[in-house]
Design a protein around this motif. Structure first.
Motif, mmCIF file in Angstrom:
data_model
loop_
_atom_site.group_PDB
_atom_site.id
_atom_site.type_symbol
_atom_site.label_atom_id
_atom_site.label_comp_id
_atom_site.label_asym_id
_atom_site.label_seq_id
_atom_site.Cartn_x
_atom_site.Cartn_y
_atom_site.Cartn_z
ATOM 1 N N MET A 83 0.840 -1.190 0.000
ATOM 2 C CA MET A 83 0.000 0.000 0.000
ATOM 3 C C MET A 83 0.883 1.251 0.000
ATOM 4 N N PRO A 84 0.479 2.313 -0.730
ATOM 5 C CA PRO A 84 1.260 3.543 -0.722
ATOM 6 C C PRO A 84 1.312 4.156 0.670
ATOM 7 N N THR A 85 2.379 4.893 0.923
ATOM 8 C CA THR A 85 2.542 5.555 2.210
ATOM 9 C C THR A 85 1.473 6.635 2.381
ATOM 10 N N PRO A 86 0.838 6.718 3.555
ATOM 11 C CA PRO A 86 -0.160 7.773 3.768
ATOM 12 C C PRO A 86 0.448 9.155 3.587
ATOM 13 N N VAL A 87 -0.333 10.078 3.034
ATOM 14 C CA VAL A 87 0.148 11.437 2.789
ATOM 15 C C VAL A 87 0.599 12.097 4.086
ATOM 16 N N THR A 88 -0.014 11.708 5.182
ATOM 17 C CA THR A 88 0.362 12.303 6.474
ATOM 18 C C THR A 88 1.791 11.964 6.873
ATOM 19 N N ASP A 89 2.379 10.951 6.222
ATOM 20 C CA ASP A 89 3.733 10.537 6.569
ATOM 21 C C ASP A 89 4.798 11.204 5.695
ATOM 22 N N ILE A 90 4.420 12.166 4.868
ATOM 23 C CA ILE A 90 5.408 12.858 4.038
ATOM 24 C C ILE A 90 6.389 13.600 4.951
ATOM 25 N N ALA A 91 7.674 13.334 4.739
ATOM 26 C CA ALA A 91 8.702 14.004 5.538
ATOM 27 C C ALA A 91 8.983 15.391 4.966
ATOM 28 N N THR A 92 9.684 16.176 5.731
ATOM 29 C CA THR A 92 10.030 17.527 5.275
ATOM 30 C C THR A 92 11.304 17.537 4.438
ATOM 31 N N SER A 145 10.199 4.216 -10.767
ATOM 32 C CA SER A 145 10.169 3.073 -9.847
ATOM 33 C C SER A 145 11.494 2.330 -9.840
ATOM 34 N N THR A 146 12.071 2.125 -11.031
ATOM 35 C CA THR A 146 13.350 1.409 -11.119
ATOM 36 C C THR A 146 14.451 2.190 -10.426
ATOM 37 N N LEU A 147 14.511 3.489 -10.648
ATOM 38 C CA LEU A 147 15.520 4.320 -9.996
ATOM 39 C C LEU A 147 15.363 4.256 -8.477
ATOM 40 N N ALA A 148 14.142 4.385 -7.995
ATOM 41 C CA ALA A 148 13.915 4.338 -6.551
ATOM 42 C C ALA A 148 14.346 3.010 -5.963
ATOM 43 N N ALA A 149 13.983 1.912 -6.617
ATOM 44 C CA ALA A 149 14.346 0.585 -6.112
ATOM 45 C C ALA A 149 15.856 0.414 -6.065
ATOM 46 N N MET A 150 16.541 0.841 -7.112
ATOM 47 C CA MET A 150 17.991 0.669 -7.149
ATOM 48 C C MET A 150 18.678 1.508 -6.076
ATOM 49 N N LEU A 151 18.247 2.746 -5.901
ATOM 50 C CA LEU A 151 18.866 3.585 -4.871
ATOM 51 C C LEU A 151 18.653 3.002 -3.481
ATOM 52 N N CYS A 152 17.461 2.519 -3.233
ATOM 53 C CA CYS A 152 17.165 1.983 -1.898
ATOM 54 C C CYS A 152 17.859 0.657 -1.638
ATOM 55 N N ARG A 153 18.042 -0.156 -2.658
ATOM 56 C CA ARG A 153 18.696 -1.451 -2.483
ATOM 57 C C ARG A 153 20.212 -1.302 -2.338
ATOM 58 N N GLU A 154 20.767 -0.223 -2.894
ATOM 59 C CA GLU A 154 22.218 -0.085 -2.945
ATOM 60 C C GLU A 154 22.763 0.956 -1.955
ATOM 61 N N THR A 155 21.878 1.751 -1.338
ATOM 62 C CA THR A 155 22.330 2.811 -0.435
ATOM 63 C C THR A 155 21.364 2.917 0.748
ATOM 64 N N ASP A 156 21.697 3.805 1.678
ATOM 65 C CA ASP A 156 20.799 4.122 2.791
ATOM 66 C C ASP A 156 20.094 5.454 2.557
ATOM 67 N N ASP A 160 8.683 -1.753 -1.514
ATOM 68 C CA ASP A 160 9.245 -2.880 -0.764
ATOM 69 C C ASP A 160 10.746 -2.716 -0.537
ATOM 70 N N SER A 161 11.400 -2.042 -1.469
ATOM 71 C CA SER A 161 12.852 -1.850 -1.373
ATOM 72 C C SER A 161 13.228 -0.744 -0.401
ATOM 73 N N GLY A 162 12.258 0.057 0.028
ATOM 74 C CA GLY A 162 12.531 1.081 1.025
ATOM 75 C C GLY A 162 12.126 2.491 0.655
ATOM 76 N N ALA A 163 11.624 2.692 -0.572
ATOM 77 C CA ALA A 163 11.194 4.041 -0.959
ATOM 78 C C ALA A 163 9.839 4.359 -0.348
ATOM 79 N N GLN A 164 9.629 5.626 -0.033
ATOM 80 C CA GLN A 164 8.297 6.073 0.349
ATOM 81 C C GLN A 164 7.563 6.478 -0.935
ATOM 82 N N VAL A 165 6.390 5.905 -1.133
ATOM 83 C CA VAL A 165 5.626 6.122 -2.362
ATOM 84 C C VAL A 165 4.330 6.839 -2.028
#
Length: 611
Positions: free
Chosen positions: A1-10, A24-35, A130-135
């Motif tokens: 499920m997508p992240t709730p809008v209330t959880d948008i960080a600053t 999506s591919t860029l987000a997955a790769m960045l999250c899988r390869e970095t913090d 799933d890889s760690g991005a907030q969507v």
């Protein structure tokens, strides 16, 4: 499920606008390869309809590298694709497997997928999460503001979010990163095409078409089918869809035409569209019982456009996928290019956050991203336009096809276009199709856009007594670069060791189990040498290690060298690099009749082509 809008960080490290395959591919790769903290915003809710349902085979290795391939293959959204049937006249169609020449050697099928984009894109976006991005779905970014050491994006409700870097992956209609003169989109081709399409059930798979030419039939291997006719060309793509909750294989059937043709034959009218596709040989035998799944036709413009700039290190933004350029879909290249470009962007952004990477290297990688990918886009567009020109030769009575002889306007070609032409060869599969299997460029029309541009780029002819030397302002420095466009799983257009060729065959037998059998050009930065001008910082020619740049420098550093001595010492790749250096004015020529008077680029251009 997508992240709730209330959880948008600053604040995030990377904010990506657009959750399609590139974002999506860029987000997955960045999250899988970095913090890194990565957020994806898309103005639409997924699943959503999207055009572009068939991919070329470079799509598969990127999905594998991003970790998404297993999830895609476990879903019901795809059909395996092995190549294409291309029919440009009313005679025998031409058929080709992906990497057809390699298949003839090793017997291994390279493959891609036809997809239901609504489901496919959702699988990729969920994988990014799933890889760690907030969507965040249904959340629109309306502004991008460069800052000092950061950027700011503004959401539709006025919320401001700080980001280390901003990525525009919002597609062809982007209005955020494409603001200001440096980011305006220009025409990439003279063609002004429009696609009209719908989905039909009760069709016959193209691999079942009658004819001894149909090599896909024996093993029931699905191809794309594309056929030219009087007013344009038709695509025929199988795709699995959920219709009223039931899984069903239907066919996407679309016509690519132009506004002038629509004034004569309004293909947006469902009945006119039906009669048209039923009039085309071979295709009509596949759609005898076809029924549309909706009453209305869908339309989209297919204008080939390109941004003046693909990214800015100083302003901390990148464009990927259709937000950077879009090329006519004649060879199903859109998704494959978009995700490969995302892989390249992931490498650039990773290195940008790496405190162990020096500032010059970071700037070099950003330059590579902009220059090499724009060159790729421009040369690919020239190749497609050459194909259109070839088709026009078999349709002399068609107003549509005769109008396609315009092709790419060389007035808009950049120096990067010419450099890219000198650094690459026409994609073998494209050449194979255009020449009906001869793979001989001499079978192409010399007045076609690609060959016209190549002749203009390769405007140097050297005599045995001519002397070659470095220009006085030329320097060289060693460093790192990005091997772009860097397609994994494709045979490169230069000689490689047998073990590499064998590894490519192993890879395609099972891209997941044999992931390490094929080189990954975009996995890491690679050594290179850069020739540059002390007089003009914009003049630079990059030579990757395989290009032999240091050897070229060593050969020329001692002073003018007769071409008769130099030519026999150069590898094929060094020969290409030399052409690029001459084109850039970093290497000069003293002709036998003009000793001591190096030729200018204009004088070189008037003399013909390098041989």
């Amino acid at each position: 499920m997508p992240t709730p809008v209330t959880d948008i960080a600053t604040e995030y490290d990377v904010v990506i606008m657009g959750g399609g395959p590139a974002g999506s591919t860029l987000a997955a790769m960045l999250c899988r390869e970095t913090d890194l903290r990565v957020a994806v915003f898309d103005r639409e809710e997924f699943p959503r309809e999207h055009i572009g349902e068939s991919g070329a085979h470079p799509l598969v290795p990127v999905l594998q590298a991003s970790g998404a391939l297993e999830k895609v293959l476990a879903s019901d959204c795809w059909i395996q694709k092995y190549g294409g049937i291309y029919q440009w006249d009313n005679d025998r169609p031409f058929v080709s497997f992906f990497e057809h020449a390699d298949y003839l050697v090793d017997g291994v099928y390279r493959w891609s997928i036809h997809v239901n984009r609504a489901e496919f894109d959702t699988v990729l976006l969920e994988h990014a999460e799933d890889s760690g991005a907030q969507v965040f779905q249904g959340v629109q970014i309306t502004q991008f503001l460069p800052g000092d050491g950061h950027t700011t994006v503004v959401l539709e409700d006025g919320t401001e979010i700080k980001a280390g870097y901003f990525v525009d992956a919002s597609g062809r209609a982007n209005q955020v990163a494409a603001r200001g003169s440096r980011r305006d989109k220009q025409w990439l081709s003279e063609y002004r095409n429009i696609a009209v399409w719908s989905h039909f059930r009760n069709c016959v798979p193209a691999q079942q078409a009658a004819g001894e030419w149909n090599m896909f039939r024996e093993n029931n291997l699905s191809p794309i089918y594309a056929v030219a006719f009087e007013h344009g060309w038709v695509w025929y793509i199988p795709t699995p869809r959920l219709i009223d909750g039931v899984r069903e294989q239907v066919w996407s059937i679309g016509i690519v035409t132009n506004p002038d043709s629509l004034t004569r034959v309004d293909l947006r009218d469902a009945e006119v569209f039906r009669k048209t596709i039923h009039s085309i040989p071979v295709l009509r035998d596949l759609i005898v019982d076809a029924e549309p799944i909706r009453p209305e036709m869908l339309t989209a413009t297919n204008y080939s456009r390109i941004s003046d700039c693909f990214g800015s290190y100083a302003e901390r933004w990148l464009a990927v996928g259709d937000a950077s350029y879009f090329v006519d879909p004649l060879f199903s290249s859109g998704m494959s290019f978009a995700v490969t470009q995302a892989w390249a962007a992931a490498l650039v952004l990773r290195k940008s956050f790496d405190t162990g990477v020096d500032e010059q290297t970071k700037r070099d990688l950003w330059r590579d991203y902009d220059v090499e990918w724009r060159g790729m886009a421009e040369t690919w567009a020239l190749g497609i336009d050459q194909w259109y020109h070839e088709i026009s030769r078999t349709h002399p009575d068609s107003m549509y096809w005769q109008g396609q002889k315009r092709g790419t306007a060389l007035d808009n070609a950049t120096e990067g276009t010419f450099q890219a032409l000198l650094n690459t060869a026409l994609v073998p599969d494209l050449l194979n199709v255009m020449t009906n299997g001869t793979r001989d460029p001499r079978d192409l029309a010399t007045e076609g856009p690609y060959l016209t541009a190549l002749t203009a780029a390769d405007a140097v002819e050297l005599g045995a007594a001519d002397r070659i030397s470095l220009a006085p302002q030329t320097r060289i420095r060693a460093g790192l670069g990005a091997d772009m466009p860097g397609f994994k799983g494709m045979s490169p257009p230069f000689a490689v060791p047998k073990e590499v060729r064998d590894g490519l065959g192993r890879y395609w037998r099972d891209p997941i189990a044999n992931a390490g059998s094929a080189p990954e050009p975009l996995a890491e930065a690679v050594p290179c040498h850069r020739f540059y001008s002390t007089a003009d910082p914009d003049i630079e020619v990059r030579c990757l290690e395989r290009d032999g740049g240091q050897g070229l420098w060593d050969a020329l550093a001692g002073g003018p060298v007769p071409w008769s001595e130099l030519s026999s010492t150069l590898s094929v790749l060094q020969g290409r690099a030399l052409k690029r250096l001459i084109r850039a004015g970093l290497v000069v020529i003293e002709t036998a009749g003009q000793r001591g008077i190096p030729e200018t680029s204009a004088e070189i251009g008037r003399r013909g082509g390098l041989r």
